[in-house]
Design a protein around this motif. Structure first.
Motif, mmCIF file in Angstrom:
data_model
loop_
_atom_site.group_PDB
_atom_site.id
_atom_site.type_symbol
_atom_site.label_atom_id
_atom_site.label_comp_id
_atom_site.label_asym_id
_atom_site.label_seq_id
_atom_site.Cartn_x
_atom_site.Cartn_y
_atom_site.Cartn_z
ATOM 1 N N VAL A 77 0.836 -1.204 0.000
ATOM 2 C CA VAL A 77 0.000 0.000 0.000
ATOM 3 C C VAL A 77 0.870 1.254 0.000
ATOM 4 C CG1 VAL A 77 -1.707 1.313 1.325
ATOM 5 C CG2 VAL A 77 -1.930 -1.174 1.116
ATOM 6 N N GLY A 78 1.895 1.256 0.857
ATOM 7 C CA GLY A 78 2.763 2.426 0.920
ATOM 8 C C GLY A 78 3.503 2.680 -0.377
ATOM 9 N N LEU A 79 3.916 1.612 -1.059
ATOM 10 C CA LEU A 79 4.597 1.759 -2.347
ATOM 11 C C LEU A 79 3.662 2.362 -3.387
ATOM 12 C CD1 LEU A 79 7.030 1.294 -4.199
ATOM 13 C CD2 LEU A 79 6.254 -1.075 -4.493
ATOM 14 N N ALA A 80 2.412 1.906 -3.396
ATOM 15 C CA ALA A 80 1.434 2.471 -4.328
ATOM 16 C C ALA A 80 1.221 3.952 -4.047
ATOM 17 C CB ALA A 80 0.112 1.708 -4.217
ATOM 18 N N LEU A 261 -5.073 5.254 2.426
ATOM 19 C CA LEU A 261 -5.043 6.494 3.204
ATOM 20 C C LEU A 261 -4.448 7.633 2.395
ATOM 21 C CD1 LEU A 261 -3.949 5.237 6.749
ATOM 22 C CD2 LEU A 261 -6.193 6.078 6.069
ATOM 23 N N GLY A 262 -3.645 7.307 1.392
ATOM 24 C CA GLY A 262 -3.067 8.320 0.521
ATOM 25 C C GLY A 262 -3.946 8.690 -0.656
ATOM 26 N N GLY A 263 -5.156 8.124 -0.715
ATOM 27 C CA GLY A 263 -6.088 8.455 -1.784
ATOM 28 C C GLY A 263 -5.879 7.692 -3.073
ATOM 29 N N THR A 264 -5.041 6.668 -3.059
ATOM 30 C CA THR A 264 -4.834 5.842 -4.254
ATOM 31 C C THR A 264 -5.991 4.858 -4.398
ATOM 32 O OG1 THR A 264 -2.432 5.977 -3.989
ATOM 33 C CG2 THR A 264 -3.286 4.199 -5.373
ATOM 34 N N ALA A 411 5.151 4.550 9.214
ATOM 35 C CA ALA A 411 5.202 5.823 9.931
ATOM 36 C C ALA A 411 4.916 7.027 9.040
ATOM 37 C CB ALA A 411 6.574 5.995 10.587
ATOM 38 N N LYS A 412 5.274 6.940 7.747
ATOM 39 C CA LYS A 412 5.235 8.121 6.889
ATOM 40 C C LYS A 412 4.319 7.983 5.680
ATOM 41 C CE LYS A 412 10.061 9.217 8.075
ATOM 42 N NZ LYS A 412 11.418 9.456 7.534
ATOM 43 N N GLY A 413 3.656 6.843 5.520
ATOM 44 C CA GLY A 413 2.811 6.662 4.354
ATOM 45 C C GLY A 413 3.622 6.651 3.068
ATOM 46 N N GLY A 414 3.066 7.218 2.002
ATOM 47 C CA GLY A 414 3.719 7.196 0.705
ATOM 48 C C GLY A 414 5.104 7.827 0.710
#
Length: 557
Positions: A77-80, A261-264, A411-414
């Motif tokens: 998810v974070g990579l996306a 959470l990043g809107g992807t 910790a930092k999302g994207g």
């Protein structure tokens, strides 16, 4: 934010975009959107015009995990979200969580921290009802088989050779072996039966590999439920109920759209386990994402020896997919465990154990290379990791010539995944992947298994024991011995022994049963002591769960 449950607190505090906005961002037209409330929907691909686009496909796998998991979904998810921050049109395609392990060990399976798919409570608890539809379809078929026996058994089905089990989305060891039909002539035909968990159902595999409703019904018709007294296979088509089972699954076949959470935009659909099934989200969802996005990030369950191998040898082969890049998620704590550190000591700094455990990670990288993919190591940072440990592992990777980067998406999302994203894009452009499956099913199951055992597991040979020799003869007799193999194996080791950590060699893969899954198009190979119906641990995650007066979940992580 609760210190005990930060993942849930982060998800509950998030402000979500309406699903109509996410659909517009993804390129899904309103006519194809089937909303399930404000923040989730199904996508009816039949109402969409083909885009002609085929984006890049990034496959995320991992090293052999510890029992708590290493954050593969979190990294995916974070990579996306990192690709989205870079301005790429991105989608993520994930499996749906299963309630059994959620209540047992995991407590939740939608990523973690600031790298989650949301609404996480809905996704973890019932979601759009896909698993329930699969469970009902599976058990309806089981009831129809037993009714056929009760009503005269015109097909001559041998009750001792029925291989179709009932399923339930609960880890319930008491249901592994049961006796049904007791109580007299009106209660059915007494016979031995058993339950699997829903994610092990062939219906799950069929749904995840079907391309459309027509293909779904054809696959269901091919499912073998058992054998006659003269050992001839009996299929769903013989029973004449394929249409009814397909009807129960017509909504479940549609991919589910949510968001990170990043809107992807995120497609979360299907959920076979990689240790007992093929471990990939639905082919329909992956194809939809590839048609809409420039970059699709997807994951396969557990390590390169399980989910990734099955993605590449089964899903990609059957679905015509060709991954452009790979990621292997690693953690310092898993490296230390594979390097000899005790489970209770994983929070203690131990650079030596971490470096010793790199033998396991190296083999996962080498496994991906055997498919023509040069993977990137994503070193997923945990709060207990020390700088010395992280630096030592990254330095080791550089010495070995492996692409690697620190992932801080929890910790930092994207933003915490940008370094990994850069490495993945470089791998796509510079390493020029040349994807190829590992084995040729036409060579036969024995050859396919020996190739897997030697090339992926580091084994010397394969031994067929218990029911396996007889089942192998049955497969050959029916012409099913040239299907791909789906190995059911422990996720904790390259071998079939969960205690053999690191990178064992010279061992033997013990095959105890071979189960034809003709609808899915592969043969399940049961190894070691792995069960297709797991049990609950001594202290299941359910002990920590509850609900507040306002309806918010507690303990769902």
């Amino acid at each position: 934010m609760s210190a005990e449950n930060p993942d849930l607190a982060i998800a509950q505090a998030a402000t979500l975009h309406p699903i109509t906005e996410i659909a517009e961002r993804a390129g899904v037209p309103g006519a194809a959107l089937v909303p399930y409330g404000a923040y989730k929907a199904k996508v009816d691909v039949r109402r969409m015009t083909p885009t002609g686009r085929t984006g890049r496909l990034v496959l995320v796998s991992a090293m052999s995990p510890t029992p708590a998991g290493e954050g593969k979904s979190t990294t995916t998810v974070g990579l996306a979200d990192a690709f989205t921050l870079q301005g790429h049109r991105t989608m993520v395609a994930l499996r749906e969580p299963a309630l059994g392990p959620i209540m047992g060990i995991k407590g939740g399976a939608t990523g973690g921290g600031h790298a989650q798919v949301v609404p996480m409570e809905d996704i973890n608890l019932h979601f759009t009802g896909d698993f329930h539809a699969i469970q009902i379809a599976n058990n309806t078929l089981a009831a129809l088989v037993d009714n056929h026996l009760h009503q005269g058994n015109a097909l001559g089905i041998d009750p001792r050779r029925i291989q179709w089990k009932r399923v339930v989305d609960v880890n319930d060891r008491a249901l592994r072996k049961v006796t049904i039909g007791l109580g007299g002539p009106t209660q059915g035909v007494p016979r031995e039966d058993g339950f699997d968990i829903v994610v092990a159902s062939e219906i799950m595999a069929v749904l995840c590999l079907a391309t459309d409703l027509h293909d779904l019904e054809e696959r269901i018709d091919r499912i073998v439920v058992g054998f006659t007294y003269d050992r001839q296979p009996v299929s769903v088509a013989d029973l004449g109920v394929g249409g009814a089972i397909t009807m129960l699954l017509k909504e479940a076949l549609l991919p589910n759209l949510v968001q990170t959470l990043g809107g992807t935009p995120a497609l979360v659909h299907g959920g076979p386990f990689a240790n007992i099934a093929h471990g990939c989200n639905s082919l329909a969802a992956t194809r939809l994402a590839l048609s809409l996005a420039d970059i699709t990030v997807t994951e396969a369950g557990f390590g390169s020896d399980l989910g990734a191998e099955k993605f590449l040898d089964i899903k990609a082969r059957l679905g015509g997919l060709s991954p452009d890049a790979g990621v292997v998620v690693a953690t310092v704590r898993a490296l230390k465990m594979h390097g000899g550190a005790a489970k209770d000591d994983l929070a203690r700094e131990d650079v030596g154990a971490a470096l010793a455990g790199t033998a396991n990670l190296a083999r996962h990288v080498q496994n991906m290379r055997k498919f023509g993919i040069e993977p990137v190591i994503a070193l997923n940072r945990f709060p207990t990791d020390t700088e010395a440990e992280l630096e030592a592992v990254l330095a080791w990777a550089e010495e070995q010539g492996f692409r690697a980067a620190l992932s801080e998406v929890w910790a930092k999302g994207g933003e915490g995944g940008l370094a990994v994203a850069e490495q993945v894009l470089s791998a796509i452009e510079e390493d020029r992947p040349d994807f190829r499956p590992l084995y040729n099913p036409a060579d036969g199951i024995e050859a396919s298994l020996r190739t897997l055992a030697r090339e992926i597991y580091g084994a010397d040979d394969v031994v067929f024991e218990d029911r396996a020799p007889a089942q192998l003869r049955m497969l050959k007799r029916n012409g099913w011995d040239t299907l791909p193999v789906c190995v059911a194996k422990t996720q904790y080791s390259f071998s079939d022994d969960p205690t053999a950590l690191g990178a064992p060699t010279g061992h033997v893969l013990h095959v105890r049963d071979l189960v034809p899954k003709i609808g899915a198009g592969f043969v399940v190979v049961l190894t070691g002591a792995l069960m297709t119906m797991p049990g609950l641990p001594k202290e299941p995650a359910a002990l920590r769960m509850g609900v507040t007066e306002s309806g918010e979940s507690v303990g769902l992580f």
